[in-house]
Scaffold this active site. Structure first.
Site, short mmCIF file in Angstrom:
data_model
loop_
_atom_site.label_atom_id
_atom_site.label_comp_id
_atom_site.label_asym_id
_atom_site.label_seq_id
_atom_site.Cartn_x
_atom_site.Cartn_y
_atom_site.Cartn_z
N SER A 54 0.96 -1.26 0.06
CA SER A 54 -0.06 -0.09 0.01
C SER A 54 0.82 1.21 0.28
O SER A 54 2.04 1.22 0.48
CB SER A 54 -0.92 -0.10 1.22
OG SER A 54 -0.30 0.57 2.33
N LYS A 55 0.39 2.14 -0.56
CA LYS A 55 1.27 3.70 -0.80
C LYS A 55 1.33 4.03 0.65
O LYS A 55 2.44 4.48 0.96
CB LYS A 55 0.28 4.44 -1.52
CG LYS A 55 1.10 5.80 -1.61
CD LYS A 55 0.95 6.43 -2.97
CE LYS A 55 1.91 7.61 -2.96
NZ LYS A 55 1.76 8.31 -4.22
N ARG A 56 0.33 4.04 1.62
CA ARG A 56 0.34 4.65 2.96
C ARG A 56 1.65 3.84 3.61
O ARG A 56 2.54 4.67 4.12
CB ARG A 56 -0.71 4.68 3.53
CG ARG A 56 -1.02 5.46 4.74
CD ARG A 56 -2.42 5.09 5.47
NE ARG A 56 -2.90 3.82 5.38
CZ ARG A 56 -2.58 2.95 6.13
NH1 ARG A 56 -1.85 3.20 7.39
NH2 ARG A 56 -3.28 1.62 5.98
#
Ligand code: GLU
Length: 478
Positions: free
Chosen positions: A245-247
């Site tokens: 995930s980007k986060r």
């Protein structure tokens, strides 16, 4: 598969424009594309943009930008937001059969992101007359699928092309929403209505959608259409096993990060294809045509596919290795085209198309890993900038500098300038000066490029060019 089924094979990639193009989405696109091209089918791009609150224009652009970079095509394109009438008609068709009901849960009960309101079993039992009356009075409602309960139940089952037989007790599914309270379709409804209308034969998507498939089968059945086949693809995970995930993992999960790092689309596609799939013969480097030729769902794994990266080394070593291999084996003229773009992007003008550029690229590619290397390590070849590394400085001893000065004069005096004339001049001079040829060769490489390691020194001269080479030799001699 029958010949007819193959002939009519239709697949779709259906991104929601709610974020940048994730490498997992690119993988879904690529597997759909490979399957379509393998079987002469139709590849469809369908933008799933019914969730107006979450859609962004920037995300839509990032999807197109990423796909453009991949240089993979599609045959038909749709936007769900242009197909709302179809979605509503499909909802109506389900409702008319008594397979859906209106849920007038008071507005105080917050709608959830997927349009599901807080469960209120009473709504399921509301009489048709009462339901019609409240709808006519303008009361808002969510339209829910009436999932058969225990007594009517049974199982909903399908054969996943990757994960094998799948089944679920129907009564375990909640009464999921088809229309949100603002009348817009949910993902489940829009996706199935479109898959049915677009005659999708194979739904190929991430494993995270596998549990949705049971609901989708109920919708397809309610719409009275043929169920497509399903192939779910293993999740992409980080080295620690967490879903990418980007986060959590930053830009490494975005397709454009690979482009911006100087990877070739063909190497990226090759790398991505191997995330969760391998050909029968376990080859690793595959061209696009070879991928198409060898792709099948039998080669897709069920276990999660790990993308390897660390904070220091953000790119999976396999992606980099494949890139270096593709750079080496592709036609030099093709590579030169990408190198020219990369250099132009960095403000370095080079003639293009141009045989000199092709030769320079051909000479350098065996040592480089990404296109970025041409714009960074390749600077002395494409610009007047020569930055001396420490070893080069050591090699430019005083006798070597004097020798290079003489070499410059001799090269200037001879209008012929080829690998052979340079080699002859250099070797003759080394003999006269009582120097080992290697000393002069290494010093010449240092003077011309500032880099201790590099391609054969005689090729270097001709690639750097007569005037540039002579002036660089003179510069160190002075
Ligand atoms: N829009 C959905 C997504 O991006 C599509 C899933 C599907 O392929 O059905 O996850």
């Amino acid at each position: 598969m029958s010949i007819l089924a193959l002939f009519m094979l239709r697949v779709r990639f259906a991104p929601s424009p709610t974020g940048f193009l994730h490498i997992g989405s690119a993988r879904t696109f690529i597997f759909n594309w490979l399957y379509a091209r393998r079987h002469g089918g139709t590849m469809i791009l369908r933008i799933d943009d019914t969730d107006v609150e979450r859609n962004t224009e920037a995300s839509l652009q990032s999807i197109y930008e990423g796909l453009k970079w991949l240089e993979l095509d599609w045959d038909e394109e749709y936007r769900q937001s242009n197909r709302l009438d179809l979605h509503r008609a499909s909802a109506q068709q389900i409702f008319a059969q008594g397979l859906a009901y209106r849920d007038f849960t008071p507005a105080a009960a917050p709608a959830q992101s997927d349009g599901a309101w807080l469960a209120n079993p009473g709504m399921r039992e509301l009489s048709a007359a009462e339901s019609d009356r409240r709808a006519a009075a303008g009361e808002k409602y969510v339209l829910r699928f009436r999932v058969p309960r225990e007594s009517e139940g049974g199982e909903v089952a399908f054969q996943d092309l990757v994960y094998g037989p799948q089944s679920k007790t129907i009564a375990d599914l909640e009464d999921f929403a088809l229309l949100r309270s603002d009348g817009t379709p949910t993902y489940h409804l829009a996706s199935c209505a479109d898959d049915a209308d677009l005659k999708i034969t194979h739904v190929i998507r991430g494993q995270d959608h596998l549990s949705n498939t049971f609901k989708h089968l109920l919708i397809f059945d309610a719409l009275g259409c043929t169920r497509p086949q399903f192939a779910h693809l293993p999740l992409l995970v980080a080295p620690d096993g967490a879903k990418l995930s980007k986060r959590r993992h930053g830009p490494v999960v975005s397709v454009t990060t690979y482009r911006d790092a100087g990877l070739l689309a063909r190497a990226f596609i090759n790398f991505i294809a191997l995330l969760g799939w391998s050909p029968k013969d376990n080859r690793e480097q595959l061209s696009r045509a070879e991928l198409v030729e060898s792709f099948s769902f039998e080669g897709v794994n069920r276990s999660n596919a790990v993308v390897n990266f660390t904070e220091e080394e953000p790119f999976d070593p396999k992606a980099l290795w494949l890139n270096s291999q593709h750079m080496r084996s592709m036609p030099a003229t093709d590579l030169a085209c990408y190198v020219a773009q990369e250099l132009a992007h960095d403000g370095i003008p080079v003639p293009f198309p141009d045989p000199w550029l092709v030769q320079a690229v051909d000479l350098l590619r065996a040592r480089y890993i990404t296109l970025k290397d041409f714009a960074q390590r390749g600077l002395p070849y494409f610009t007047d900038e020569v930055v001396m590394d420490a070893t080069s400085l050591e090699r430019l001893t005083s006798p070597a500098r004097v020798g290079l000065g003489t070499l410059a004069s001799r090269l200037a005096a001879n209008p012929e300038f080829t690998d052979a004339t340079v080699e002859a001049a250099l070797r003759a001079l080394a003999a006269e000066l009582g120097l080992k040829p290697g000393v002069l060769i290494n010093a010449a490489r240092a003077a011309l490029t500032g880099q201790a390691a590099g391609p054969s020194a005689f090729h270097l001269f001709t690639i750097i060019g007569r005037d540039r080479a002579i002036s660089r030799l003179r510069a160190v001699a002075e």
